[in-house]
Design a protein around this motif. Structure first.
Motif, mmCIF file in Angstrom:
data_model
loop_
_atom_site.group_PDB
_atom_site.id
_atom_site.type_symbol
_atom_site.label_atom_id
_atom_site.label_comp_id
_atom_site.label_asym_id
_atom_site.label_seq_id
_atom_site.Cartn_x
_atom_site.Cartn_y
_atom_site.Cartn_z
ATOM 1 N N LYS A 241 1.045 -1.041 -0.199
ATOM 2 C CA LYS A 241 -0.415 0.001 -0.059
ATOM 3 C C LYS A 241 0.706 1.071 -0.109
ATOM 4 O O LYS A 241 0.507 2.231 -0.546
ATOM 5 N N ARG A 242 2.009 1.101 0.931
ATOM 6 C CA ARG A 242 2.814 2.404 0.894
ATOM 7 C C ARG A 242 3.784 2.281 -0.604
ATOM 8 O O ARG A 242 4.996 3.060 -1.300
ATOM 9 N N ASN A 243 3.087 1.710 -1.814
ATOM 10 C CA ASN A 243 3.723 1.089 -2.991
ATOM 11 C C ASN A 243 5.564 0.913 -2.914
ATOM 12 O O ASN A 243 6.534 1.348 -4.181
ATOM 13 N N GLY A 244 5.756 0.294 -1.670
ATOM 14 C CA GLY A 244 6.972 -0.211 -1.453
ATOM 15 C C GLY A 244 7.753 -1.629 -2.272
ATOM 16 O O GLY A 244 8.727 -1.749 -2.875
ATOM 17 N N CYS A 245 6.624 -2.433 -2.431
ATOM 18 C CA CYS A 245 6.772 -3.000 -3.069
ATOM 19 C C CYS A 245 6.427 -3.827 -4.662
ATOM 20 O O CYS A 245 5.393 -2.655 -4.830
ATOM 21 N N VAL A 246 6.215 -4.736 -5.771
ATOM 22 C CA VAL A 246 6.017 -4.913 -7.405
ATOM 23 C C VAL A 246 3.569 -5.447 -6.391
ATOM 24 O O VAL A 246 4.536 -5.869 -5.766
ATOM 25 N N PRO A 247 3.246 -4.718 -7.527
ATOM 26 C CA PRO A 247 2.151 -5.250 -7.210
ATOM 27 C C PRO A 247 1.439 -7.048 -7.266
ATOM 28 O O PRO A 247 2.327 -7.461 -7.994
ATOM 29 N N ALA A 248 0.959 -7.341 -6.845
ATOM 30 C CA ALA A 248 0.147 -8.927 -7.189
ATOM 31 C C ALA A 248 0.571 -9.352 -8.962
ATOM 32 O O ALA A 248 1.099 -10.581 -9.094
ATOM 33 N N ASP A 249 -0.246 -8.757 -9.304
ATOM 34 C CA ASP A 249 0.395 -9.171 -10.514
ATOM 35 C C ASP A 249 1.794 -9.289 -11.832
ATOM 36 O O ASP A 249 2.304 -10.328 -12.330
ATOM 37 N N VAL A 250 3.028 -8.780 -11.018
ATOM 38 C CA VAL A 250 4.160 -9.113 -11.414
ATOM 39 C C VAL A 250 4.279 -9.513 -10.250
ATOM 40 O O VAL A 250 5.461 -10.593 -10.451
ATOM 41 N N GLN A 251 4.288 -10.018 -8.948
ATOM 42 C CA GLN A 251 4.521 -11.196 -8.082
ATOM 43 C C GLN A 251 3.892 -12.209 -8.459
ATOM 44 O O GLN A 251 5.234 -13.431 -8.270
ATOM 45 N N THR A 252 3.154 -12.712 -9.289
ATOM 46 C CA THR A 252 3.044 -13.666 -9.479
ATOM 47 C C THR A 252 2.554 -14.755 -10.880
ATOM 48 O O THR A 252 2.971 -15.754 -11.296
ATOM 49 N N LEU A 253 3.827 -13.778 -10.992
ATOM 50 C CA LEU A 253 4.694 -14.392 -12.469
ATOM 51 C C LEU A 253 5.860 -15.168 -12.016
ATOM 52 O O LEU A 253 6.306 -15.759 -12.681
ATOM 53 N N ASP A 254 6.087 -14.735 -10.655
ATOM 54 C CA ASP A 254 6.847 -15.344 -10.224
ATOM 55 C C ASP A 254 7.160 -16.614 -9.610
ATOM 56 O O ASP A 254 6.380 -17.183 -8.972
ATOM 57 N N GLN A 255 7.147 -17.871 -10.603
ATOM 58 C CA GLN A 255 7.034 -19.451 -10.119
ATOM 59 C C GLN A 255 8.580 -20.224 -9.842
ATOM 60 O O GLN A 255 8.732 -21.239 -9.414
ATOM 61 N N GLN A 257 11.751 -19.328 -10.475
ATOM 62 C CA GLN A 257 11.960 -19.966 -11.282
ATOM 63 C C GLN A 257 12.551 -17.833 -11.304
ATOM 64 O O GLN A 257 12.092 -17.129 -11.878
ATOM 65 N N ILE A 258 13.950 -17.723 -11.923
ATOM 66 C CA ILE A 258 15.681 -17.144 -12.058
ATOM 67 C C ILE A 258 14.765 -15.756 -12.417
ATOM 68 O O ILE A 258 14.330 -15.273 -12.126
ATOM 69 N N GLU A 259 14.259 -16.357 -14.215
ATOM 70 C CA GLU A 259 14.069 -15.731 -15.287
ATOM 71 C C GLU A 259 12.649 -14.592 -15.224
ATOM 72 O O GLU A 259 12.467 -13.590 -15.468
ATOM 73 N N ARG A 260 12.211 -15.369 -13.978
ATOM 74 C CA ARG A 260 10.685 -15.036 -13.775
ATOM 75 C C ARG A 260 10.848 -13.977 -12.684
ATOM 76 O O ARG A 260 9.523 -13.077 -11.857
ATOM 77 N N ASN A 261 11.318 -14.227 -11.660
ATOM 78 C CA ASN A 261 11.599 -13.191 -10.147
ATOM 79 C C ASN A 261 11.090 -11.492 -10.593
ATOM 80 O O ASN A 261 12.206 -11.104 -11.676
ATOM 81 N N SER A 262 10.912 -10.599 -9.695
ATOM 82 C CA SER A 262 10.931 -9.483 -10.331
ATOM 83 C C SER A 262 12.190 -8.443 -10.305
ATOM 84 O O SER A 262 12.338 -7.336 -10.723
ATOM 85 N N LEU A 263 13.041 -9.604 -9.478
ATOM 86 C CA LEU A 263 14.531 -8.426 -9.507
ATOM 87 C C LEU A 263 15.076 -8.976 -10.584
ATOM 88 O O LEU A 263 15.877 -7.641 -11.812
ATOM 89 N N ALA A 264 15.619 -10.454 -11.658
ATOM 90 C CA ALA A 264 15.582 -10.897 -12.649
ATOM 91 C C ALA A 264 15.137 -9.802 -13.870
ATOM 92 O O ALA A 264 15.521 -9.617 -14.740
ATOM 93 N N LEU A 265 13.799 -9.368 -13.503
ATOM 94 C CA LEU A 265 12.589 -9.258 -14.789
ATOM 95 C C LEU A 265 12.971 -7.310 -15.158
ATOM 96 O O LEU A 265 12.932 -6.608 -15.949
#
Length: 432
Positions: A241-255, A257-265
């Motif tokens: 809510k403070r906008n400090g972390c990625v939203p749900a639609d970005v985080q759910t990409l992470d399964q 796997q390195i390539e789908r982690n928000s840092l790697a993306l």
């Protein structure tokens, strides 16, 4: 089975250099022309696939036994499930601590005790290290390296923003404030300071251990309360809510796997993951990455960290060549040339001889992972009881699912906390 590791004993056996270990186990033959073909499957980055394939080729050159590599992406566990149903599991397949007991209990892996001292040499690991891969008293795998949980961060982004990067003393409050600052400093609508970590069971485990609890108990139940879960979800929802972390639609990409982690993306400046994965992450970004500990609860508190097998090779229960599969695993963890190819991408090697041989040739990123594991020497606690059967289902179908529902606003924090306990314990009761 109870397995506890004193950190000094573990450090001495798993990290200290020196001391030679015999590479060839008694009775092991490397005669050319020994016709066989072994299937080997794993998940991971393209860099891991390259390293594994090269070691397979080296093994074939030495023995004449062909290694057919089968790297898999995000659907790895689904593929293993299909292979189990068809009784067609690869001769050698990759597991990790939270899945070892599960797949051993489901009959996917073959006990390896009969090969120890023959085709399989793990004598240099030390008994404590061998015990890391036991389930129900039997050896069901061989650890490929040592790692722990960690916080990765983009040094370039921090420097550009003029914000001091996290350290091993960073608290959870400081981490949250730092993430919010980074989001603002980036000036980008599609970039955030941190991942939405509520769905990471391993970070939750660290967070609980900092509070004197843990994810699983010795009797295969969840080791936390509804109030613990409420506090956990509240922390991450406040950060979102403070906008400090990625939203749900970005985080759910992470399964996982390195390539789908928000840092790697390129979607976040920080990531919460396993220390050996720094190499894979660094290959995906031009910016310099740093590594430190998961945030703490404050000065004088437990770190929540412990040493763990980074990844594990197991032998498929339906293999027709278990002795040769054991020989390949032994080669993978003991051969110096193989060790130079593998580096520390799957964790700090368990064999003292391999560690001693590869350390001088490590690059800066690889050395950073070793330095990090050394940093933890006086900060880790004992290895926890074995992860129960059902841990994989808890992670996939309970922890991540409930965390995603919270992030998308589909359920309240109170309902999520209740559900994660009820659904999680139901999963564990079903199989234990």
């Amino acid at each position: 089975m109870k397995t506890y590791l004193d950190r000094r004993t573990l450090l001495k056996s798993a990290l200290a250099l020196g001391g030679a270990a015999a590479i060839n186990a008694p009775g092991m033959s490397w005669a050319q022309g020994e016709a066989a073909r072994l299937r080997c499957t794993w998940w991971g980055s393209p860099d891991r696939a390259r390293r594994t394939t090269d070691v397979g080729k080296l093994f074939t050159e030495r023995t004449g036994i062909e290694i057919a590599g089968e790297p898999v992406g995000a659907d790895y566990w689904a593929k293993i499930g299909t292979q189990m149903a068809g009784r067609n599991i690869a001769d050698v397949f990759q597991l990790e601590p939270s899945s070892l007991a599960d797949y051993a209990g489901r009959g996917a892996a073959k006990p390896m005790d009969e090969f120890v001292g023959k085709q399989l040499d793990i004598s240099s690991f030390g008994e404590k290290m061998v015990d890391l891969c036991r389930a129900n008293g039997k050896i069901y795998g061989v650890a490929l390296g040592l790692n722990s949980f960690s916080l990765f961060y983009d040094q370039t982004v921090f420097e550009k923003a003029g914000i001091k990067p996290p350290t091993h003393e960073t608290t959870w409050k400081e981490f949250a404030d730092m993430a919010v600052e980074l989001t603002k400093a980036s000036g980008r609508p599609d970039y955030w300071g941190a991942p939405y970590g509520a769905r990471y069971h391993y970070v939750f485990d660290v967070w609980l251990r900092q509070r004197g609890k843990r994810l699983y108990t010795e009797d295969a139940k969840l080791g936390f309360t509804v109030d613990d879960a409420k506090e956990w979800f509240t922390y991450w929802e406040d950060l979102r809510k403070r906008n400090g972390c990625v939203p749900a639609d970005v985080q759910t990409l992470d399964q996982n796997q390195i390539e789908r982690n928000s840092l790697a993306l390129g979607k976040s400046a920080m990531g919460l993951t396993y220390s050996n994965q720094l190499i894979g992450y660094q290959l995906l970004t031009k910016n310099k990455l740093g590594i430190t500990m998961v945030p703490s609860s404050g000065p004088g508190t437990k770190s929540g960290h412990y040493y763990r097998p980074a990844l594990i090779w197991s032998i498929g229960s339906t293999t027709k060549n278990p002795d040769k599969a054991a020989a390949f695993i032994s080669f993978f963890v003991n051969d110096v040339e193989a060790g130079k190819i593998l580096g520390v991408e799957r964790g700090v090697p368990m064999s003292p001889k391999v560690r001693e041989a590869i350390l001088p040739s490590l690059n800066d990123v690889e050395r950073a992972t070793v330095d990090y594991v050394n940093l933890l020497a006086d900060k880790v606690s004992d290895y926890p009881p074995p992860v129960p059967i059902g841990a994989v289902e808890f992670d996939n179908n309970v922890m991540r699912k409930v965390a995603d529902q919270v992030a998308f606003g589909q359920i309240s924090i109170a309902d999520a906390a209740q559900r994660i306990l009820e659904d999680g314990n139901a999963v564990l009761r079903k199989v234990n």
